[in-house]
Design an enzyme around this catalytic site. Structure first.
Site, short mmCIF file in Angstrom:
data_model
loop_
_atom_site.label_atom_id
_atom_site.label_comp_id
_atom_site.label_asym_id
_atom_site.label_seq_id
_atom_site.Cartn_x
_atom_site.Cartn_y
_atom_site.Cartn_z
N ASP A 1 -10.48 2.85 -3.35
CA ASP A 1 -11.39 2.57 -2.17
C ASP A 1 -12.24 4.00 -2.29
OD1 ASP A 1 -12.73 0.43 -3.22
OD2 ASP A 1 -12.51 -0.48 -0.56
N ASP B 1 1.37 -1.04 0.36
CA ASP B 1 -0.33 -0.22 0.97
C ASP B 1 0.41 0.93 0.20
OD1 ASP B 1 -2.20 -1.76 2.28
OD2 ASP B 1 -1.46 -1.69 4.46
N ASP C 1 1.41 3.87 1.21
CA ASP C 1 2.47 4.81 2.44
C ASP C 1 3.74 3.97 1.72
OD1 ASP C 1 1.33 2.80 3.93
OD2 ASP C 1 2.95 3.60 5.17
N ASP D 1 -4.81 -10.27 6.80
CA ASP D 1 -3.86 -10.50 6.70
C ASP D 1 -3.68 -11.56 7.69
OD1 ASP D 1 -3.92 -8.56 8.62
OD2 ASP D 1 -2.15 -7.47 8.22
#
Length: 698
Positions: free
Chosen positions: A272, A331, A333, A425
């Site tokens: 994104d 995610d 990282d 989430d």
């Protein structure tokens, strides 16, 4: 298995006149009339299309472009039309917002007003406390001081002048009218404090029982032993990211090295990013791994709505998702180990009610500075105690948003990803629980990730984590009350999961230690017990540190910092509860791109040199290679030339002055423990307010 073409393959167009050069097709997916999504599957065609575009920019197709057919140039024009349509749609949306004031805009203005209101309240409180301190100092200087004012009130003959008379009237007024409300509020906060402490103690006892009985989810036998005949299910791996150039390379690399049959899993890189240079770098990384045989696709949304939830929702709408049974989410990282899928997927075997398998987070930079050490204490307790106990005894906990594997059927039956909050989430976890799905937590399966190293990044992260649940509670409460689940599960969701751990904790922490305690210094008739200020908080901090025993030397800084963060958490809780504008904010947490081990960076550098450049030279145009190298150089040089500056946080500074003023007043009443607590807490607020904790922002 790579996804079937949902657009038109064009690799064969570029194969003509190229000596039969082979390549993976590019898929340009037009999934909506506004051309909002572009999906690239494979390196060759994307590189060729970009080469053609560069050639057109340099002279209308001279040189190499002379041999290209009209059909080839048509595809280039189609890509440009897609980009123009996306930009036009973005411009139209922006223009519409100028003339139409949405509810979110109104809520945002209200949220900013509430923030100013809170700061104004703190400033007013500080001004009154300074005035009260001046009065008390004058009384002390004139010998009017009373260590325990309730023991003796001067007679009329003892009053010395109008100033002394006014001071005696002030003492009587605060004893008759101010003391009672403060005592009532303090008793209410103490009650909430005791309830929350009991909840924390019960969780720790549950964790101790799990350790004592060695309770944990287990896999029956070894499904991957040779000759076992294990049928590997189809797994979709999703990596959502947004302008995260520091970590994209290592996260994609870790996902591509998962030990799973390549024909049985597909990686979706859900980009994104609004920065086109970052998009180019991520595309090149995807192309590198695709050329090595990994089933990986790149997806970019031109219209980026719904933040992370919108990104995941868009990815799940692909036609080929129906061929997959499970989806693993990481995610940008996060760096899963190669055996991650082998440690998580088998738990679904023979357990049709299992909807989620959540792994634990492990941090590569937990010892980077004091801020990361304190975060590590909090998160170790969260995973080791809260998540593990709830998973074992309740089969329910909040999904952490990453490092987890979902059964796609559970996602679909629970309504999929919704864009209504910034805690998508937790939203999907609550809805799946209401539909009867069970969760398990694997405490021994760890996925490496990063902690925010600057206070600014951590503060924004905590604001989102504490405003979103309250907003979600407003939306989910009717569904919880009408859900077909047992009453004790409803009570657990409402009373424990939402109210006690998400609302009461930040409320009493801020009110008790930042409002009531300073008040009692200026209204000594309403005194807080010492055990509330010192003994019980220290015991609770000790319980929090038990899962990370190496952090024991930081028990006092941890206690002070948690009270300091209560300002941010309280403000976030209020914004989420009353649906203010700041509860809709989503700011990507700043990453530093740290590797887990020293040899990881060496391996990444070797892969970049040995694999990226030689292979990209065969697949990407010379102009694109130059652009990539320039981006790499800017990425490496930017941190060196950036100047770091401290940011000043006005609320924290104002509270620091308030607490230090109250500490000065406590000296006049000879309240030793109160003085030291207020002094150290005030200094803690001062350090945070001046941004002296953690790494400074660029």
């Amino acid at each position: 298995m790579a996804p079937p073409g949902v657009g038109v393959g064009v690799a064969y167009l570029w194969g003509k006149g190229r000596g039969g050069r082979k390549g993976t097709p590019v898929v340009v997916t037009m999934e909506s009339p506004n051309y909002s999504v572009v999906e690239v599957d494979g390196p060759d065609a994307e590189a060729e299309l970009r080469t053609a575009a560069v050639a057109m920019d340099k002279g209308g197709g001279r040189g190499r472009s002379r041999s290209r057919t009209a059909r080839q140039l048509t595809w280039v024009l189609l890509l440009r039309a897609r980009r123009a349509a996306g930009r036009l749609a973005s411009f139209a949306a922006a223009a519409a917002r100028r003339f139409r004031r949405s509810p979110a805009d109104a809520a945002d203005e209200l949220g900013r007003g509430r923030g100013r209101l809170m700061y104004g309240f703190i400033r007013g409180f500080l001004a009154l406390s300074l005035l009260a301190l001046a009065v008390e100092l004058a009384a002390y200087w004139n010998g009017w001081r009373l260590r325990r004012p309730e023991l003796h009130v001067p007679e009329a003959v003892e009053i010395e002048g109008w100033a002394h008379s006014a001071y005696i009237s002030w003492m009587s007024f605060r004893a008759d009218y101010i003391r009672r409300p403060i005592e009532f509020l303090s008793k209410a906060c103490i009650l909430l404090f005791v309830i929350q402490s009991m909840d924390r103690l019960v969780l720790c006892l549950g964790c101790f029982w799990i350790k004592l009985r060695k309770i944990k989810p287990r896999i029956e036998g070894d499904p991957f032993r040779e000759g076992s005949g294990y049928q590997h299910p189809m797994v979709l791996v999703q990596i959502p990211m947004c302008n995260e150039k520091e970590v994209y390379e290592q996260s994609i690399s870790a996902a591509c090295q998962l030990d799973w049959p390549r024909e049985k899993f597909l990686i979706q890189v859900l980009d994104d990013s609004s920065d086109e240079s970052i998009q180019l770098l991520i595309k090149a990384e995807v192309s590198k791994w695709s050329h090595q045989g990994v089933n990986i696709v790149y997806r970019h949304r031109v219209l980026r709505t719904g933040y992370k939830a919108g990104n995941l929702k868009s990815a799940m709408s692909c036609d080929y998702v129906k061929d997959y049974e499970f989806v693993a989410i990481f995610d940008a990282d996060f760096q899963p180990t190669p055996d991650f899928l082998k440690k998580t997927i088998p738990h679904f075997e023979g357990n049709p009610e299992l909807g989620l398998v959540q792994a634990r987070w492990s941090f590569v930079n937990k010892d980077e500075n004091l801020l990361t050490r304190l975060q590590n204490i909090n998160l170790c307790f969260h995973f080791e105690v809260e998540q593990q106990v709830n998973g074992v005894f309740l089969n329910f906990f909040g999904f952490n948003g990453t490092a987890g594997v979902w059964r796609i059927q559970a996602l679909e039956e629970s309504g999929g990803w919704l864009e209504r909050t910034t805690v998508e989430d937790m939203d999907i976890a609550v809805r799946a629980h209401l539909n009867g799905w069970k969760f398990i937590f694997l405490n021994d399966v760890k996925v490496l990730c990063e902690l925010p190293e600057s206070y600014e990044a951590y503060r924004k992260q905590q604001h989102r984590w504490h405003s979103g649940p309250m907003h979600l509670f407003r939306l989910c409460l009717p569904d919880i009350l009408t859900a077909k689940i047992s009453s004790w599960k409803k009570a657990n969701l409402i009373l424990l999961f939402f109210l006690l751990r998400k609302l009461i904790l930040p409320f009493y922490s801020f009110t008790l230690f930042c409002v009531i305690l300073p008040l009692t210094m200026f209204v000594p008739e309403a005194e807080l017990p010492v055990w509330v200020i010192c003994y019980v908080p220290v015991c609770m901090s000790f319980l929090n540190i038990l899962p990370s025993p190496r952090s024991f030397p930081f028990i006092v800084p941890y206690l002070l910092f948690e009270n300091t963060m209560s300002v941010t958490k309280f403000n976030a809780m209020v914004s989420g509860l009353f649906k203010l504008g700041s509860s809709y904010e989503w700011i990507v947490t700043k990453k530093s791109g740290r590797s887990s081990e020293s040899d990881l960076s060496t391996a990444a550098e070797r892969d970049t040199k040995d694999l990226t450049l030689p292979r990209l030279q065969k697949q990407i145009s010379e102009s694109e290679l130059i652009e990539l190298k320039m981006q790499k150089e800017r990425q490496e040089k930017a941190p060196l030339g950036a100047k770091k500056a401290n940011k000043v946080y006005k609320k924290e500074l104002a509270l620091s002055l308030l607490l230090l003023t109250a500490a000065t007043r406590s000296l006049l009443s000879a309240q030793g423990i109160h003085f030291y607590f207020l002094l150290f807490q005030g200094v803690s607020f001062l350090f945070v307010g001046l941004d002296l904790i953690g790494e400074q922002i660029d």
